[in-house]
Design a protein around this motif. Structure first.
Motif, PDB file in Angstrom:
ATOM      1  N   ILE B  35       0.848  -1.207   0.000  1.00 34.03           N
ATOM      2  CA  ILE B  35       0.000   0.000   0.000  1.00 34.03           C
ATOM      3  C   ILE B  35       0.885   1.260   0.000  1.00 34.03           C
ATOM      4  O   ILE B  35       0.501   2.292  -0.510  1.00 34.03           O
ATOM      5  CB  ILE B  35      -0.950  -0.021   1.226  1.00 34.03           C
ATOM      6  N   THR B  58     -11.194   1.211   5.645  1.00 32.05           N
ATOM      7  CA  THR B  58     -10.388   1.555   4.464  1.00 32.05           C
ATOM      8  C   THR B  58      -9.114   2.257   4.920  1.00 32.05           C
ATOM      9  O   THR B  58      -9.094   2.901   5.968  1.00 32.05           O
ATOM     10  CB  THR B  58     -11.117   2.505   3.479  1.00 32.05           C
ATOM     11  N   GLU B  60      -5.980   4.773   3.151  1.00 29.61           N
ATOM     12  CA  GLU B  60      -5.626   5.513   1.933  1.00 29.61           C
ATOM     13  C   GLU B  60      -4.146   5.839   1.940  1.00 29.61           C
ATOM     14  O   GLU B  60      -3.607   6.325   2.931  1.00 29.61           O
ATOM     15  CB  GLU B  60      -6.459   6.801   1.823  1.00 29.61           C
ATOM     16  N   ALA B  64      -4.634   6.518  -3.392  1.00 29.18           N
ATOM     17  CA  ALA B  64      -5.266   5.204  -3.551  1.00 29.18           C
ATOM     18  C   ALA B  64      -5.969   4.759  -2.267  1.00 29.18           C
ATOM     19  O   ALA B  64      -5.391   4.854  -1.185  1.00 29.18           O
ATOM     20  CB  ALA B  64      -4.218   4.170  -3.948  1.00 29.18           C
ATOM     21  N   ALA B  65      -7.206   4.295  -2.424  1.00 24.35           N
ATOM     22  CA  ALA B  65      -7.976   3.809  -1.274  1.00 24.35           C
ATOM     23  C   ALA B  65      -8.064   2.281  -1.334  1.00 24.35           C
ATOM     24  O   ALA B  65      -8.296   1.709  -2.404  1.00 24.35           O
ATOM     25  CB  ALA B  65      -9.372   4.418  -1.301  1.00 24.35           C
ATOM     26  N   PHE B  66      -7.865   1.636  -0.201  1.00 18.68           N
ATOM     27  CA  PHE B  66      -7.877   0.171  -0.131  1.00 18.68           C
ATOM     28  C   PHE B  66      -8.901  -0.284   0.895  1.00 18.68           C
ATOM     29  O   PHE B  66      -8.932   0.236   2.014  1.00 18.68           O
ATOM     30  CB  PHE B  66      -6.508  -0.364   0.323  1.00 18.68           C
ATOM     31  N   ASP B  67      -9.691  -1.279   0.531  1.00 16.76           N
ATOM     32  CA  ASP B  67     -10.622  -1.871   1.482  1.00 16.76           C
ATOM     33  C   ASP B  67      -9.889  -2.824   2.418  1.00 16.76           C
ATOM     34  O   ASP B  67      -8.979  -3.531   2.003  1.00 16.76           O
ATOM     35  CB  ASP B  67     -11.712  -2.660   0.741  1.00 16.76           C
TER      36      ASP B  67
END
Lengths: 213, 129
Positions: B35, B58, B60, B64-67
């Motif tokens: 990430i 989430t 970030e 970029a955003a990540f679950d």
């Protein structure tokens, strides 16, 4: 925005999609975790209090739309590729394609001096953004990953490039080859109405728009 | 704080560690590296009932955003306030101070279905290409 999320969630795992879209003149989108208060303040300062705005699922900053070409790409997010690598590779390739059409540009190599979430996308170029030779930002974007798929949402200032819309779209189309498919799916696939309705409701809801992280 | 070897892992790189009646959850070192620089963590709501595999938080990084998915079903019983104040802790210490939330699992059997450290290491090898 709902359709972009649907393409991310419901396309085949290995599928690559490319979608171009435009906005009514007074529109804005802002990053998944940006504060709505910040967005409201900036919109007022811009002198467009009636502007309609939507929270994106991707990260990144506030974008004022109207004079730009917006597009989304969904793709299989293969590990261990980092978001920085995806962003850099995609923009590098789009930049190369535009150069071949005779456009002079830079890929910004240094990170922006502004830290944190509350940024306006086109005010300060970030690392790997495409800029004109005078430093004006041409292309910026943002990413999101869900499960094994990624969504890129990009905004390109067409007024800064002396190419036709068709030429710009072709350049972006060719650049999507980095995701492993020569021809991305441009036709919107059929989605169940109920799935789309839920997403449309989400993006229209105050809960999503105002959510205070 | 749990050692890598004491945790169980999801394919999406979240770890869980049973600590009494609750499980501590975070992301693996592999995930934080992938990430890169985390600038924001959105924690799940306290008391929220979740299913294993459900997107609950989430993070970030730049642009970029990540679950983040819950490794277990149950109820969110605590969130880490420190990572909200300083999200970079997740990069610096993903198995320690960078834990994300605690969950009261509704079934401890789900934990056994997750990968142990050795299996996770094998799984990571299959992800390289």
């Amino acid at each position: 925005m709902a359709l972009d999320e649907a393409l991310l969630l419901f396309s085949p795992e290995e599928g690559v999609t490319l979608r171009f879209y435009s906005w009514p003149e007074s529109s804005a989108t802002f990053g998944r975790h940006q504060s709505f208060q910040f967005v409201e303040r900036e919109i007022k300062q811009e002198g467009k209090p009636a502007l309609s705005c939507t929270r994106r699922i991707t990260g990144g900053g506030l974008v004022f739309h109207g004079e730009d070409l917006t597009f989304s790409i969904t793709f299989p997010w293969k590990e261990p590729i980092t978001p920085t690598e995806i962003y850099q590779s995609l923009h590098h390739l789009i930049g190369e394609e535009l150069r071949q059409e005779g456009i002079s540009l830079h890929l910004k190599s240094e990170p922006s001096a502004i830290a944190g979430l509350n940024k306006i996308c086109f005010s300060v170029p970030e690392k790997s953004d495409i800029t004109a030779l005078d430093g004006a930002k041409i292309l910026g974007g943002a990413l999101c990953r869900k499960n094994k798929r990624g969504l890129y949402q990009g905004s390109l200032k067409t007024s800064l490039i002396s190419l036709s819309l068709a030429q710009i779209k072709q350049a972006i189309f060719r650049a999507t080859s980095i995701f492993g498919k020569k021809n991305p799916e441009e036709k919107i696939p059929f989605f169940e109405r109920s799935k789309i309705s839920l997403l449309v409701d989400k993006y229209r809801s105050q809960d999503w728009r105002l959510r205070v992280p | 704080m749990p050692k890598n070897e004491e945790c169980r892992y999801m394919k999406s790189h979240e770890w869980a560690y049973l600590d009494g009646t609750e499980a501590l959850v975070g992301i693996s070192d592999h995930a934080q590296k992938e990430i890169t620089d985390i600038v924001f963590v959105e924690a799940p709501k306290l008391g929220r009932k979740v299913s294993s595999g459900e997107s609950v938080a989430t993070v970030e990084s730049v642009k970029a955003a990540f679950d983040i998915y819950s490794p277990l079903s149950g109820e969110i019983s605590a969130v880490n306030p420190e990572v909200s104040k300083d999200p970079a802790i997740v990069n610096k210490d993903p198995h320690g101070k960078g834990w994300l939330f605690r969950i009261k699992p509704s079934s401890k059997e789900e934990l056994n279905a997750l990968m142990d450290w050795k299996q996770y290491q094998e799984f990571l090898k299959t992800q390289k290409h």
